[in-house]
Each structure stands twice: as structure tokens, then as C-alpha cells.
Design a protein around this motif. Structure first.
Motif, mmCIF file in Angstrom:
data_model
loop_
_atom_site.group_PDB
_atom_site.id
_atom_site.type_symbol
_atom_site.label_atom_id
_atom_site.label_comp_id
_atom_site.label_asym_id
_atom_site.label_seq_id
_atom_site.Cartn_x
_atom_site.Cartn_y
_atom_site.Cartn_z
ATOM 1 N N ALA A 17 8.081 5.723 3.103
ATOM 2 C CA ALA A 17 6.946 5.857 3.898
ATOM 3 C C ALA A 17 5.716 6.677 3.148
ATOM 4 N N PHE A 18 6.205 7.719 2.100
ATOM 5 C CA PHE A 18 5.104 8.546 1.487
ATOM 6 C C PHE A 18 4.187 7.625 0.748
ATOM 7 N N SER A 19 4.997 6.708 -0.158
ATOM 8 C CA SER A 19 4.149 5.875 -1.096
ATOM 9 C C SER A 19 3.600 4.902 -0.499
ATOM 10 N N ALA A 20 3.965 4.122 0.696
ATOM 11 C CA ALA A 20 3.278 3.184 1.297
ATOM 12 C C ALA A 20 2.069 3.813 1.895
ATOM 13 N N GLU A 109 0.364 2.727 10.251
ATOM 14 C CA GLU A 109 1.395 3.085 10.836
ATOM 15 C C GLU A 109 2.503 1.993 10.831
ATOM 16 N N THR A 110 2.166 0.929 11.172
ATOM 17 C CA THR A 110 3.169 -0.169 11.018
ATOM 18 C C THR A 110 3.777 -0.231 9.571
ATOM 19 N N ALA A 112 3.772 1.966 7.081
ATOM 20 C CA ALA A 112 4.499 3.092 6.676
ATOM 21 C C ALA A 112 6.022 2.940 7.526
ATOM 22 N N PHE A 113 6.089 2.614 8.742
ATOM 23 C CA PHE A 113 7.294 2.530 9.464
ATOM 24 C C PHE A 113 8.021 1.337 8.737
ATOM 25 N N GLN A 114 7.552 0.057 8.456
ATOM 26 C CA GLN A 114 8.572 -0.991 7.966
ATOM 27 C C GLN A 114 8.752 -0.739 6.339
ATOM 28 N N SER A 115 7.893 0.153 5.757
ATOM 29 C CA SER A 115 8.514 0.678 4.368
ATOM 30 C C SER A 115 9.648 1.468 4.532
ATOM 31 N N THR A 170 2.158 -6.743 10.034
ATOM 32 C CA THR A 170 1.178 -5.989 9.158
ATOM 33 C C THR A 170 0.261 -6.796 8.542
ATOM 34 N N THR A 171 0.824 -7.982 7.979
ATOM 35 C CA THR A 171 -0.081 -8.917 7.322
ATOM 36 C C THR A 171 -1.310 -9.328 8.094
#
Length: 359
Positions: A17-20, A109-110, A112-115, A170-171
Motif C-alpha cells: 500500500a505504501f509503495s503504490a 485509493e483503489t 493502494a487497496f488493490q496493492s 483502476t485501469t
């Protein structure tokens, strides 16, 4: 075993989440560049001018030259071609000049959640399968490269039922309306105007090869990490009289810089190997149902991933297949390095906390 899985899952989720989030503008940039490249190629194939079209355009061009902005319709139609030749920095400047910072953070948001979900499920499956394998094989210290790759592929498929729809969503957010449309509205549009739930799994064929990407990345990282840690232990034993109270930490984990550099190397190797399939997946996910010709017939790229790669190769050779690899490597390498660096440290802290020990 349970503590090992919990520490890996928590660390991977937070690190992902942090890296994304930290590198999200680069994620948007590389996705939009790949999608625009697709549209440029499609337009070139679909709008081959006939004689009548040429005559109409000639007539229109006389009227367009009188435009107060001095920009003709023909010139506007050439803009996608200009975008294709843009560098990553030029493309970013163009995006900022048109819409400011908004499109650079659309869908963060999506993403970070996805990652977070993807990394958590991947490392949960991978660590659980690794522990089971070690238990039955009687070898907890070392697994071969082939076994690591196989377990990594299975772990990648474990999270796809949940994360692929999030990836497709997200895409669409990143490539549509420059961040002016709400994510929930885009989701509703995808479900109602597209192919419903089935449309959320666009590009899943690519994962027969793309599952190798995290497997290769994780295998390269783990194998080199194991060698580095063995070397550290040997060095510490040779300096027993000079050991510090932090020697055990140094033996069990990589330093932040070591994990970061090793993560960059691992991600670069994995990305180069599977990039044509990655680009084909993004191209497919960015398509919309109404991308059709005037007669109602679909004019989008064929849904078969190998056929799309073959078409790219026939259009421009290997250069076309690797179009956009620069932004992908820039974002992907730093994202993986940042995630693995965070995961390495968080995993150690969580593992110690679950054991009730002091760090």
C-alpha cells in the motif's frame, strides 16, 4: 509457522500500500502512455483514408485553416501520433498543462487497496505453500529455484479472483476522463455498459505468462538474499570478539539499502521477461465496449492476448512490443524496491512482536 505467515502478510500488505501510494503518479503515467499507444495504433489501422475521405478532408481543411486558434481538424487528429513520440517527461508535462495534478492521483485509493490485498494474498499463499513444502521435504533452510518459481506462480493465481477486477477498475479510472469522473461512477458504468462481471476479468489470459513476473521477482530476491545472509553470518562468526548487540538483526535481515537495491534488480529482470504480455493486458483492460465502427462491428484489438502481441510485432517489431517499458521500469523497479525494503523491516518487527521478544 503461523507467526511466519502473519508477519509476511502484514508486512507485504503495508509495504504494498505504501509503495503504490508513494509512486502512484508514475503508475498513472505509464498506464496512460500504454493506452494512448494502443489508441494510436488502432486509429492508424481503422482510419485508412479512402479517396472520398481524402476529398472531404481537403474541403474541411480549407475551413479549418480559418480557425481562430490556428489549429486545424487534421492537426488535432495528429495529436495521438505526437503523443506516441513523447518522452515520459514530455507526456507528464502535457498532462499537467491540460488538467493539473488531478489525473496524476485519480484512483489512488483503489490502487493502494488493490496493492495491499494483492501483496497480502500473494505472500499468504506463497509463505503457506513454502512452509508446507519445507515440512514434507524436510528442508526448511533452502528451496531450489524451480520450486520457488512454481510456488510463486500458484501464489499469483491465488489472489487473481479478487485483485483482477480491482486492477481492471483502476485501469479504467486512470485512462478515462482525466480524473473528473468519480471511481464509483466508473465502476457502475463498467458493470452496466460493459460485459458485467465478466468484463472485470479482461486480460486474465495474459496471466498464464504474467504469473511468472512476481514468481521471478520473488525467486531472484530470495535466492540472492539467502546468499547475502549466509555471507553476513560467516563474517559475524569471523568477528565474534567484535560482535555488536545488533549482530543478530544484521544476520537475519538485509539492510534497507541492500533490500532496496536487490528489489530493483529482481523487478527489472522480471519486468523485461514478461513485458509484452503486461502491455497487452493493459491495452485490453483500457478498451471500452463502445469502441466500435459505424456499422456496429467491433474494431478493437482481438481479445486473444497472443494475437495482440503478434499484431504489435507485425506493426513495429520488438520496439512496438516493448513500447512504454521505460515508465514501467521506472515505476515498477522503485515500487518493488520500496515494497521489499519495507516488507523486510516490517516482517522482522512483526515476527518479533508475535514472539513476544524485544527488537
Amino acid at each position: 509457522m503461523g507467526e511466519s505467515i502473519a508477519s509476511e502478510v502484514i508486512a507485504a500488505s503495508l509495504g504494498g500500500a505504501f509503495s503504490a501510494s508513494a509512486l502512484y503518479p508514475l503508475e498513472v503515467l505509464k498506464t496512460k502512455m500504454q493506452a494512448d499507444s494502443k489508441q494510436t495504433c488502432d486509429n492508424a489501422d481503422q482510419t485508412a483514408p479512402s479517396k472520398n475521405d481524402n476529398e472531404e478532408r481537403k474541403e474541411d481543411s480549407h475551413h479549418d485553416t480559418a480557425d481562430t486558434n490556428g489549429t486545424s481538424t487534421v492537426q488535432k487528429k495528429l495529436l495521438p501520433d505526437k503523443k506516441k513520440s513523447m518522452t515520459m517527461i514530455d507526456y507528464a508535462r502535457d498532462m499537467y498543462a491540460q488538467n493539473g495534478l488531478v489525473p496524476f492521483y485519480a484512483g489512488i485509493e483503489t490502487s493502494a487497496f488493490q496493492s495491499a490485498v494483492e501483496k497480502a494474498l500473494y505472500y499468504f499463499a506463497y509463505t503457506a505453500m513454502k512452509n508446507v513444502y519445507s515440512f514434507f521435504a524436510g528442508s526448511e533452510k533452502h528451496m531450489g529455484t524451480a520450486v520457488n518459481l512454481i510456488l510463486g506462480c500458484f501464489a499469483e493465481w491465488a489472489h487473481l479472483p479478487i485483485t483482477l477486477p480491482l486492477d481492471c477498475w483502476t485501469t479504467q479510472i486512470q485512462t478515462g476522463d482525466n480524473g473528473t469522473k468519480k471511481p464509483l461512477a466508473i465502476l457502475m458504468s463498467m458493470l452496466s455498459e460493459g460485459d458485467g462481471i465478466r468484463g472485470m476479468y479482461k486480460g486474465i489470459q495474459a496471466y498464464y505468462v504474467l504469473c511468472l513476473k512476481p514468481a521471478i521477482q520473488n525467486t531472484v530476491f530470495e535466492q540472492i538474499r539467502r546468499i547475502l545472509l549466509i555471507r553476513k553470518k560467516l563474517l559475524n562468526r569471523s568477528k565474534q570478539g567484535q560482535s555488536s548487540p545488533y549482530s543478530s538483526l544484521n544476520e537475519d535481515t538485509l539492510t534497507a539499502s541492500e533490500a532496496f537495491i536487490l528489489g530493483m534488480v529482481a523487478r527489472t529482470i522480471a519486468t523485461v521477461v514478461v513485458f509484452p504480455y503486461l502491455r497487452a493486458k493493459v491495452m485490453l483492460q483500457s478498451q471500452k465496449k463502445n469502441d466500435s465502427g459505424g456499422d456496429g462491428a467491433s474494431t478493437v484489438d482481438p481479445p486473444n492476448i497472443p494475437a495482440m502481441i503478434l499484431k504489435m510485432y507485425s506493426n513495429g517489431g520488438l520496439g512496438e512490443c516493448f513500447q512504454g517499458i521505460g515508465p514501467e521500469l521506472t515505476r515498477g523497479v522503485f515500487s518493488a524496491a520500496l515494497m521489499l525494503m519495507c516488507k523486510e523491516k516490517i516482517s522482522y518487527l512483526v515476527h518479533k512482536a508475535l514472539q513476544g521478544g524485544r527488537v
